[in-house]
Design a protein around this motif. Structure first.
Motif, mmCIF file in Angstrom:
data_model
loop_
_atom_site.group_PDB
_atom_site.id
_atom_site.type_symbol
_atom_site.label_atom_id
_atom_site.label_comp_id
_atom_site.label_asym_id
_atom_site.label_seq_id
_atom_site.Cartn_x
_atom_site.Cartn_y
_atom_site.Cartn_z
ATOM 1 N N GLY A 106 0.840 -1.302 -0.107
ATOM 2 C CA GLY A 106 -0.116 -0.186 -0.010
ATOM 3 C C GLY A 106 0.786 1.361 -0.051
ATOM 4 N N GLU A 120 13.417 -15.545 -8.636
ATOM 5 C CA GLU A 120 12.190 -15.204 -8.347
ATOM 6 C C GLU A 120 11.513 -13.734 -8.925
ATOM 7 O OE1 GLU A 120 12.091 -14.130 -4.243
ATOM 8 O OE2 GLU A 120 9.874 -13.808 -4.118
ATOM 9 N N MET B 1 17.084 -13.569 0.970
ATOM 10 C CA MET B 1 15.847 -12.875 1.342
ATOM 11 C C MET B 1 14.897 -12.727 0.279
ATOM 12 S SD MET B 1 16.003 -8.706 2.235
ATOM 13 C CE MET B 1 16.726 -8.696 3.672
ATOM 14 N N SER B 2 13.294 -13.073 0.709
ATOM 15 C CA SER B 2 12.490 -13.026 -0.513
ATOM 16 C C SER B 2 12.171 -11.740 -1.237
ATOM 17 C CB SER B 2 11.097 -13.390 0.013
ATOM 18 O OG SER B 2 10.614 -12.344 1.031
ATOM 19 N N LEU B 3 11.858 -11.606 -2.404
ATOM 20 C CA LEU B 3 11.659 -10.324 -2.939
ATOM 21 C C LEU B 3 10.853 -9.375 -2.120
ATOM 22 C CD1 LEU B 3 12.157 -8.783 -5.545
ATOM 23 C CD2 LEU B 3 9.926 -9.703 -6.472
ATOM 24 N N LEU B 4 9.669 -9.910 -1.707
ATOM 25 C CA LEU B 4 8.786 -9.045 -0.899
ATOM 26 C C LEU B 4 9.570 -8.350 0.445
ATOM 27 C CD1 LEU B 4 6.067 -7.861 -0.596
ATOM 28 C CD2 LEU B 4 5.233 -9.851 0.807
ATOM 29 N N ARG B 6 12.721 -8.027 0.651
ATOM 30 C CA ARG B 6 13.521 -7.152 0.190
ATOM 31 C C ARG B 6 13.034 -5.805 -0.239
ATOM 32 N NH1 ARG B 6 18.885 -6.384 0.050
ATOM 33 N NH2 ARG B 6 19.485 -8.472 -0.531
ATOM 34 N N GLN B 7 11.662 -5.818 -0.770
ATOM 35 C CA GLN B 7 11.188 -4.553 -0.968
ATOM 36 C C GLN B 7 10.588 -4.061 0.324
ATOM 37 O OE1 GLN B 7 8.284 -5.619 -3.926
ATOM 38 N NE2 GLN B 7 9.693 -5.625 -5.357
ATOM 39 N N ASN B 8 10.104 -4.639 1.184
ATOM 40 C CA ASN B 8 9.803 -4.025 2.587
ATOM 41 C C ASN B 8 10.898 -3.432 3.263
ATOM 42 O OD1 ASN B 8 6.860 -4.123 2.940
ATOM 43 N ND2 ASN B 8 7.180 -6.428 2.977
ATOM 44 N N PHE B 10 13.722 -2.215 1.838
ATOM 45 C CA PHE B 10 14.066 -1.036 0.730
ATOM 46 C C PHE B 10 13.239 0.197 1.490
ATOM 47 C CE2 PHE B 10 16.598 -0.443 -3.005
ATOM 48 C CZ PHE B 10 16.050 0.703 -3.344
ATOM 49 N N ARG B 11 12.014 -0.214 1.214
ATOM 50 C CA ARG B 11 10.908 0.966 1.854
ATOM 51 C C ARG B 11 11.241 1.553 3.387
ATOM 52 N NH1 ARG B 11 4.562 0.271 3.721
ATOM 53 N NH2 ARG B 11 4.997 1.983 5.081
ATOM 54 N N ILE B 14 14.249 3.827 2.815
ATOM 55 C CA ILE B 14 14.318 5.108 2.114
ATOM 56 C C ILE B 14 13.229 6.016 2.893
ATOM 57 C CG2 ILE B 14 14.965 4.290 -0.231
ATOM 58 C CD1 ILE B 14 11.976 4.221 -1.011
ATOM 59 N N ALA B 15 12.327 5.681 3.577
ATOM 60 C CA ALA B 15 11.253 6.225 4.264
ATOM 61 C C ALA B 15 11.315 6.553 5.629
ATOM 62 C CB ALA B 15 9.735 5.701 3.999
ATOM 63 N N CYS B 74 0.485 6.746 -0.962
ATOM 64 C CA CYS B 74 -0.393 5.490 -1.314
ATOM 65 C C CYS B 74 -1.106 5.371 -2.778
ATOM 66 C CB CYS B 74 -1.318 4.957 -0.189
ATOM 67 S SG CYS B 74 -2.752 6.552 -0.008
#
Lengths: 279, 242
Positions: A106, A120, B1-4, B6-8, B10-11, B14-15, B74
């Motif tokens: 979100g 992946e 590390m899973s892609l999800l 990794r993205q969390n 990363f988020r 940066i935030a 969002c």
């Protein structure tokens, strides 16, 4: 759904707010115009009237920045629906977006964030590109972004990743020559190896832009300066390697008067017509 | 590390706030973090240009950075970032209510500019046709593209006009019982202040109210004057009979 995109060997510019009146009120020497899709999705009023007026004069390419093709959570159905509505209204040359992620849980990043080049991530991108193409009922163009980090999970190069993505999904490629150069400097790879690894028959568009110097010798894809000599040289190589395709000058910041960009586009025409420099 | 994962991660990097004391994990992550903040700050500065001039660049940047940290984006459109920034300004500038009102006006003028089209209704269209008994009483309307309303306590309309003319020494005064409305007439965003009764009358259309309801509440003469003005200003859209 058609499974191909005819080659279009034109030279175009992005439709930026600073130049909209120039495009609406006067004929401009461009072969096509590229819009940022999100600027015209779920929109009416003067922005839509402007786009319709420009579309009457020029073919339009739709270029998105928020599809988030690298999201393991899948694509946003509302976003896809609005994008499809706009595509039906505009009948674009094609619809493009980036090999990146822009959304997680979100949270919208409003930046083209990098992916690890892993099995992946490849599976995620393949599924998402197929989904988007099904909804849009057309093949997409996928663009290589600039990046500033690499990941331990990567098991292949960016160009290998793009080649498999194109092969598995039937998508085409938008090659950003500046991004190839920026990433090659930031990550220490040979930009000619990148070009050599790209399937030539899938490239339909090339972006050209300027960049700026960042910390620790890195380059940042700022789109706020003219195209530099190294990128022109790489463009000549790409033009020879990939054959006729659409070329666009991208300027998103420090936007000069339109005649300056038209002059730079004329340079692109000259470079595309000249022989390559590298072997 | 899973892609999800990794993205969390990363988020989060940066935030996150500088006060967290965590240096970016690499030069590249510093570039992403700066780009994220710079892009959001730039979007707020563009959307709230008059508000920034009114409160000053330093105070605006402090408020904007607080907003960026506490209310991350969002929406898929950067143009939609900042919708509740006026609300935050209302909290931060509680003694200066014109700040939040000015920001609200800027946001809604911008939204009205690009709002989805609504077919504008004119007086000739309204009068045309063979009108059966009860026709006028049963009439309902949609409101113009981008319509929005806000109760106000200052002379923010005059402040907007002063800032448009470069007057940044404007004297804010308090008012009572007024409302601010924004809409788009043709391709041009408009705004004006309205009293509470007129504002409620307009808003009643959004809830399915009819002309008959309004005539009963406000009298035919008052409603007739309003209706003539609304039609002239392009405030009403598509007629929807019951």
């Amino acid at each position: 759904m058609t499974d191909t995109i005819p080659r279009f060997a034109g030279f175009g510019l992005g439709l930026r707010r600073e130049h909209q009146r120039d495009f609406v009120e006067h004929e401009q020497p461009v072969d096509f115009v590229e819009i940022i899709s999100e600027n015209f999705m779920a929109c009416g009023g003067r922005p839509m009237r402007t786009l319709e007026a420009v579309r009457e004069r020029h073919p339009v390419a739709m270029h998105g920045v928020s599809m988030s093709l690298g999201s393991p959570e899948g694509l946003d159905p509302d976003y896809l629906g609005e994008l499809r509505l706009l595509a039906r209204r505009i009948d674009p040359l094609w619809v493009s977006d980036h090999l990146c992620w822009t959304r997680v849980g979100g949270f919208a990043t409003h930046d083209l964030l990098p992916l690890p080049y892993s099995d992946e991530a490849l599976a995620v991108c393949i599924a998402n590109v197929k989904h988007a193409q099904d909804v849009l009922e057309r093949p997409m163009l996928i663009e290589n972004p600039s990046s500033y980090v690499t990941f331990a999970e990567s098991t292949m190069s960016e160009w290998q990743f793009l080649a498999v993505l194109a092969q598995e999904t039937g998508c085409f490629l938008l090659l950003d020559i500046n991004n190839v150069f920026v990433s090659s400097v930031n990550h220490g790879f040979d930009p000619l190896a990148f070009l050599a690894g790209i399937p030539a028959d899938r490239v339909r568009q090339m972006h050209l832009a300027g960049h700026s110097a960042g910390p620790d010798g890195m380059l940042i894809d700022t789109h706020d300066a003219p195209v530099c000599s190294e990128v022109w040289q790489l463009y000549r190589e790409a033009a020879a390697r990939f054959g006729p395709c659409a070329t666009m000058i991208e300027r998103d910041d420090a936007i000069p008067p339109l005649p300056e960009l038209l002059a730079e586009l004329e340079l692109a025409r000259g470079h595309a017509a000249s022989p390559r420099l590298a072997a | 590390m899973s892609l999800l994962a990794r993205q969390n991660a990363f988020r989060s990097e940066i935030a996150s706030a500088d006060q967290d004391g965590r240096a970016p994990s690499s030069t590249g992550m510093e570039i992403y973090r700066n780009a994220y903040r710079g892009r959001l700050l730039g979007a707020l500065e563009t959307s709230f240009e008059r508000t920034r001039r009114w409160v000053g660049a330093e105070a605006f940047t402090t408020a904007a950075c607080h907003y960026i940290l506490t209310r991350p984006p969002c929406s898929w459109s950067l143009d939609l970032y900042g919708s509740d920034f006026p609300e935050l300004l209302g909290d931060l500038f509680a003694d200066d209510p014109e700040v939040a009102e000015l920001a609200w006006l800027e946001w809604h003028m911008q939204s009205a500019f690009a709002a989805l089209d609504a077919p504008q209704l004119d007086a000739a269209e309204l009068a045309a046709g063979d009108h059966a008994p009860g026709y006028w009483d049963d009439l309902r309307f949609d409101l113009a593209a981008g319509f929005a309303a806000l109760p106000i306590v200052t002379n923010v309309c005059a402040l907007w006009n002063a800032l448009s003319e470069g007057d940044e020494e404007f004297s804010v005064t308090r008012t009572a019982g007024n409302n601010l409305i924004v809409w788009r007439q043709g391709l041009s965003p408009r705004f004006r202040s309205v009293d509470g009764a007129e504002c409620l009358a307009l808003e009643s259309f959004a809830h399915g109210g009819t002309l008959g309801d309004l005539a009963q509440e406000h009298g035919a003469d008052r409603l007739g004057a309003w209706l003539a003005r609304w039609l002239g200003e392009g405030l009403l859209a598509r007629m929807a009979p019951n």
